[in-house]
Design a protein around this motif. Structure first.
Motif, PDB file in Angstrom:
ATOM      1  N   ALA A   9     -16.232  39.057-125.699  1.00  0.00           N
ATOM      2  CA  ALA A   9     -16.970  39.343-126.934  1.00  0.00           C
ATOM      3  C   ALA A   9     -16.061  39.286-128.160  1.00  0.00           C
ATOM      4  CB  ALA A   9     -17.637  40.718-126.840  1.00  0.00           C
ATOM      5  N   TYR A  10     -14.855  39.826-128.049  1.00  0.00           N
ATOM      6  CA  TYR A  10     -13.928  39.771-129.185  1.00  0.00           C
ATOM      7  C   TYR A  10     -13.533  38.323-129.490  1.00  0.00           C
ATOM      8  CZ  TYR A  10     -13.158  44.825-129.537  1.00  0.00           C
ATOM      9  OH  TYR A  10     -13.315  46.173-129.758  1.00  0.00           O
ATOM     10  N   ARG A  11     -13.317  37.540-128.437  1.00  0.00           N
ATOM     11  CA  ARG A  11     -12.963  36.138-128.645  1.00  0.00           C
ATOM     12  C   ARG A  11     -14.116  35.381-129.314  1.00  0.00           C
ATOM     13  NH1 ARG A  11     -12.304  34.618-123.648  1.00  0.00           N
ATOM     14  NH2 ARG A  11     -10.108  35.199-123.529  1.00  0.00           N
ATOM     15  N   LEU A  12     -15.345  35.650-128.881  1.00  0.00           N
ATOM     16  CA  LEU A  12     -16.504  34.983-129.467  1.00  0.00           C
ATOM     17  C   LEU A  12     -16.704  35.386-130.922  1.00  0.00           C
ATOM     18  CD1 LEU A  12     -18.937  33.127-128.958  1.00  0.00           C
ATOM     19  CD2 LEU A  12     -20.228  35.153-128.250  1.00  0.00           C
ATOM     20  N   ALA A  13     -16.529  36.678-131.225  1.00  0.00           N
ATOM     21  CA  ALA A  13     -16.688  37.150-132.605  1.00  0.00           C
ATOM     22  C   ALA A  13     -15.642  36.523-133.513  1.00  0.00           C
ATOM     23  CB  ALA A  13     -16.586  38.670-132.654  1.00  0.00           C
ATOM     24  N   ALA A  14     -14.409  36.374-133.013  1.00  0.00           N
ATOM     25  CA  ALA A  14     -13.361  35.745-133.812  1.00  0.00           C
ATOM     26  C   ALA A  14     -13.655  34.278-134.035  1.00  0.00           C
ATOM     27  CB  ALA A  14     -12.010  35.924-133.121  1.00  0.00           C
ATOM     28  N   TRP A  15     -14.153  33.598-133.007  1.00  0.00           N
ATOM     29  CA  TRP A  15     -14.472  32.167-133.123  1.00  0.00           C
ATOM     30  C   TRP A  15     -15.585  31.930-134.146  1.00  0.00           C
ATOM     31  CZ3 TRP A  15     -18.882  29.293-131.362  1.00  0.00           C
ATOM     32  CH2 TRP A  15     -18.721  27.908-131.446  1.00  0.00           C
ATOM     33  N   ARG A  16     -16.560  32.826-134.177  1.00  0.00           N
ATOM     34  CA  ARG A  16     -17.668  32.697-135.124  1.00  0.00           C
ATOM     35  C   ARG A  16     -17.335  33.273-136.496  1.00  0.00           C
ATOM     36  NH1 ARG A  16     -22.890  34.609-131.437  1.00  0.00           N
ATOM     37  NH2 ARG A  16     -22.966  32.763-130.066  1.00  0.00           N
ATOM     38  N   GLY A  17     -16.234  34.006-136.597  1.00  0.00           N
ATOM     39  CA  GLY A  17     -15.904  34.654-137.854  1.00  0.00           C
ATOM     40  C   GLY A  17     -16.861  35.778-138.194  1.00  0.00           C
ATOM     41  N   ASP A  18     -17.445  36.400-137.170  1.00  0.00           N
ATOM     42  CA  ASP A  18     -18.445  37.446-137.362  1.00  0.00           C
ATOM     43  C   ASP A  18     -17.746  38.806-137.394  1.00  0.00           C
ATOM     44  OD1 ASP A  18     -20.608  39.119-137.395  1.00  0.00           O
ATOM     45  OD2 ASP A  18     -21.682  38.129-135.758  1.00  0.00           O
ATOM     46  N   GLU A  19     -17.366  39.245-138.590  1.00  0.00           N
ATOM     47  CA  GLU A  19     -16.632  40.502-138.718  1.00  0.00           C
ATOM     48  C   GLU A  19     -17.516  41.703-138.422  1.00  0.00           C
ATOM     49  OE1 GLU A  19     -13.110  42.374-139.013  1.00  0.00           O
ATOM     50  OE2 GLU A  19     -13.492  40.211-139.131  1.00  0.00           O
ATOM     51  N   ARG A  20     -18.796  41.610-138.764  1.00  0.00           N
ATOM     52  CA  ARG A  20     -19.701  42.734-138.490  1.00  0.00           C
ATOM     53  C   ARG A  20     -19.835  42.962-136.985  1.00  0.00           C
ATOM     54  NH1 ARG A  20     -25.827  42.818-140.738  1.00  0.00           N
ATOM     55  NH2 ARG A  20     -24.986  44.143-142.374  1.00  0.00           N
ATOM     56  N   ARG A  21     -19.955  41.891-136.231  1.00  0.00           N
ATOM     57  CA  ARG A  21     -20.060  42.019-134.777  1.00  0.00           C
ATOM     58  C   ARG A  21     -18.778  42.621-134.198  1.00  0.00           C
ATOM     59  NH1 ARG A  21     -22.977  39.432-130.656  1.00  0.00           N
ATOM     60  NH2 ARG A  21     -21.848  39.235-128.680  1.00  0.00           N
ATOM     61  N   ARG A  22     -17.644  42.207-134.741  1.00  0.00           N
ATOM     62  CA  ARG A  22     -16.380  42.722-134.224  1.00  0.00           C
ATOM     63  C   ARG A  22     -16.234  44.217-134.525  1.00  0.00           C
ATOM     64  NH1 ARG A  22     -11.033  39.171-134.931  1.00  0.00           N
ATOM     65  NH2 ARG A  22     -11.241  39.681-137.146  1.00  0.00           N
ATOM     66  N   ARG A  23     -16.681  44.647-135.706  1.00  0.00           N
ATOM     67  CA  ARG A  23     -16.622  46.078-136.019  1.00  0.00           C
ATOM     68  C   ARG A  23     -17.530  46.894-135.092  1.00  0.00           C
ATOM     69  NH1 ARG A  23     -16.320  44.318-141.562  1.00  0.00           N
ATOM     70  NH2 ARG A  23     -18.580  44.509-141.742  1.00  0.00           N
ATOM     71  N   ALA A  24     -18.721  46.351-134.800  1.00  0.00           N
ATOM     72  CA  ALA A  24     -19.633  47.050-133.885  1.00  0.00           C
ATOM     73  C   ALA A  24     -19.022  47.148-132.485  1.00  0.00           C
ATOM     74  CB  ALA A  24     -20.970  46.313-133.833  1.00  0.00           C
ATOM     75  N   LEU A  25     -18.360  46.087-132.057  1.00  0.00           N
ATOM     76  CA  LEU A  25     -17.682  46.120-130.765  1.00  0.00           C
ATOM     77  C   LEU A  25     -16.579  47.170-130.742  1.00  0.00           C
ATOM     78  CD1 LEU A  25     -17.366  42.309-129.933  1.00  0.00           C
ATOM     79  CD2 LEU A  25     -18.544  44.023-128.550  1.00  0.00           C
TER      80      LEU A  25
END
Length: 381
Positions: free
Chosen positions: A56-72
């Protein structure tokens, strides 16, 4: 692979290694648990969560989705905390009293590393606190004191948050500075290449037009004068650094903005080292100087020369704009303000006043005009 990606990969490796260590201890201590059957669902949750977070962290970084990474990251604190608290159901009270390791052992340090990477030292310490409180509360249910091993584990957790947070910020800042230095070097090389090409073509043509126009006289002389001005301006343009190349801190080198005015009749003198101001302030000063030059263009003879002097006095910056024109007649400035012509009052004085600076005007009929703009440099917090 950049520094941040390397750090995320290191956290993923640590998460996997620490999970293996926790699994080994659970297998070894299985017979000594009060409810050994309950330890295995906890281990399953830890395995599934480890696999999920790595992906999930790798996918969030690839998409540049900072909100998803914070939720994770938030969930990454909750799940390990619940697994840690499950130790109270699995383990004997006496073992907890003696300071026996909880089910998660070092696996709970991974979320602390994540928060330290995302939020620096402060983020790491917050995560360490969130995970230390359940451990203390769990052991406090069965003991009047906290064992030395428990204290050591919590201290190490805080050290991980602080050290990783500091080193991560240091590494990311260093990478950003290196990237800016490479960008400046690349831009400088490109500018030098363009300068060579322009020198071999455009500048030589302009110099030829200036020389031949001066020899021919008449209208050709005026054309030659204009060609000379454009040659000087073009030489300054290709040789001067761009303001954004000077500093990555949000500051702008005022020299680069002022030297752009250099021409056949305009000379600019500035220090050899950068004279930096916050970007908006530097642009306002440059706009005030441009307004002063416009006044010279409108109200002085075409042959009027202008000198711009930039001085850096540490806590303030001074820009002087002096011309050898006819000067400003007495009462002309007050008359201009009363008639609604606010160029000097607003375009120059107003801009400098908004920056907390002052403008001094020295002029006399036949003696030219000297404008001195003094701007205080903002203090760094």
């Amino acid at each position: 692979m950049n520094v941040e990606s390397a750090l995320w990969r290191a956290i993923a490796v640590f998460r996997g290694v620490s999970l293996c260590y926790a699994a080994v201890l659970i297998v070894r201590n299985d017979a000594g648990y009060a409810r050994p059957w309950a330890a295995w669902p906890v281990l399953v949750v830890m395995v599934l969560w480890t696999a999920f977070t790595i992906h999930a962290y790798r996918l969030a970084a690839w998409r540049g989705d900072e909100r998803r990474r914070r939720a994770l990251a938030v969930a990454d604190l909750v799940i390990p905390a619940l697994c840690l608290l499950a130790t109270g159901f699995v383990e004997y009270q006496a073992n907890l009293f003696e300071g026996r390791a909880n089910l998660t052992v070092s696996w709970v340090a991974a979320p602390v590393m994540v928060w330290a990477l995302m939020g620096g030292v402060r983020g790491g310490l917050v995560a360490a606190t969130v995970l230390a409180v359940p451990d203390l509360a769990l052991r406090g249910l069965y003991a009047d004191h906290v064992s030395a091993s428990t204290v050591n584990g919590i201290v190490l957790l805080y050290m991980v948050g602080a050290v990783i947070g500091y080193m991560a910020r240091l590494a990311l800042d260093s990478e950003a500075r290196l990237a800016r230095a490479i960008a400046v070097e690349t831009a400088t090389r490109e500018r030098e290449r363009l300068a060579r090409d322009i020198h071999d073509s455009v500048l030589q043509v302009l110099a030829l037009v200036q020389r031949r126009g001066g020899e021919a006289g008449g209208e050709a002389a005026e054309l030659g004068r204009l060609a000379g001005e454009q040659e000087a301006a073009l030489r300054t343009l290709i040789g001067a650094p761009r303001p954004e190349e000077i500093s990555g801190s949000g500051d702008t080198d005022l020299r680069a903005l002022l030297t752009a005015h250099t021409g056949a009749r305009i000379q600019v003198s500035a220090p050899a080292t950068p004279v930096t101001l916050p970007g908006p302030a530097a642009r306002e000063v440059a706009a005030a100087v441009s307004a002063a030059l416009d006044n010279v263009e409108r109200h002085c003879p075409p042959e009027t020369s202008v000198w711009i002097l930039l001085e850096d006095d540490g806590d303030r910056v001074t820009v002087s704009v002096r011309d050898d024109g006819p000067g400003i007649p007495e009462g002309r400035m007050a008359e201009a303000v009363s008639s609604g012509r606010l160029g000097l009052d607003q375009s120059i004085r107003g801009r400098v006043r908004d920056l907390g600076g002052t403008v001094e005007i020295t002029t006399a009929p036949g003696a030219g005009t000297d404008l001195e703009l003094t701007i205080p440099r903002p203090r760094r917090s």
